[in-house]
Motif scaffolding. Structure first.
Motif: not given
Length: 272
Positions: A245-246, A248-251, A254, A257
């Motif tokens: 989760a960290q 996927v949401r991290g720099t 991002n 993606t």
């Protein structure tokens, strides 16, 4: 990165996101001295927090990787009596190597071993803690300790982790020497080359793949792999989900993606 440390037994060269570390004692087939152990430890400690260095390439000068422990250091330890309240000199010598090889094993960097010639004893252990091991046609691997009346004290656990107890028993208890092809079959090395030129090609390909993988995600993945089998699976998967989760949401998540959607290489894959 900070300036590279001065070393007498190692040659250091920064090449893009990689640090090339060449063991440089060709007159003794790059036998591992206490000084070399200390210098390798210093290098790995210094680069651990360096975001620019993403891979470390270990190789030996003069056609050999590492022929094991230095006989001079062994002789020196023999002449030093164990003082009251102090550890035996042989214990200190052996344990210092074990601490260094554990440090290499747990490094957050991708460790690539380029292996030629003698890969004995401590050199064998060093190969077994690499993330990627590439062997040339001259590579000869061995655990000769029992034939010398000693034991592979610090390397044996890493050899077992690398190839399993069954194969480690055979190599260690018979003091065998094997070639590159059998080393690949056992899983000691990942790829073998038929020539020096092909060995360099395999190294270039590995470094190119390192460049395409996000450094933070690579480090977290390596740490996760090291935890397998050492803690309960349920708790490990809980922790891994948190790390996911960290990420996927991290720099990096991002950027990865966005790069995928925009059909472009991510920033970490750009040439320096």
């Amino acid at each position: 990165m900070e300036s590279l440390p001065h070393c007498e037994t190692l040659l250091l060269e920064k090449q893009g996101p990689a640090l090339l570390v060449t063991i440089n004692r060709p007159d003794v087939r790059n036998a591992m001295s206490l000084q070399m152990v200390a210098e390798l430890s210093t290098v790995f400690a210094q680069i651990e927090a360096d975001p620019i260095i993403r891979a470390v390439v270990l190789r030996g000068a003069g056609g050999h990787f590492c022929a094991g422990g230095d006989i001079k250091d062994m002789a020196g330890a023999r002449t030093q009596p164990a003082a009251d309240g102090e550890a035996d000199p042989f214990y200190r010598l052996n344990r210092a190597f074990g601490q260094m090889i554990q440090q290499v094993n747990e490094s957050s960097k991708v460790v690539i071993a380029v292996i030629e010639g003698a890969v004995m004893g401590g050199g064998f252990g060093l190969a077994c803690v690499s993330d990627v091991a590439l062997a040339g046609p001259t590579a000869k691997f061995g655990m000769p300790e029992t034939s010398l009346g000693i034991i592979p004290a610090q390397i044996a656990p890493f050899v077992v982790e690398r190839i399993g107890l069954t194969q480690a028993r055979r190599l260690a208890l018979l003091g065998l020497k094997i070639g590159a092809a059998e080393a690949e079959r056992l899983g000691i090395v990942h790829q073998t080359a038929d020539s020096d030129g092909q060995l360099e090609e395999l190294l270039a390909q590995a470094l190119e793949r390192v460049r395409h993988c996000a450094p933070g995600a690579t480090a977290e993945t390596k740490a996760l792999l090291h935890r397998v089998g050492k803690e309960p699976m349920s708790g490990l998967l809980d922790s891994a989900a948190e790390k996911f989760a960290q990420a996927v949401r991290g720099t990096e998540g991002n950027e990865g993606t966005m790069a995928f959607m925009q059909k472009r290489p991510p920033k970490w894959a750009e040439n320096d």
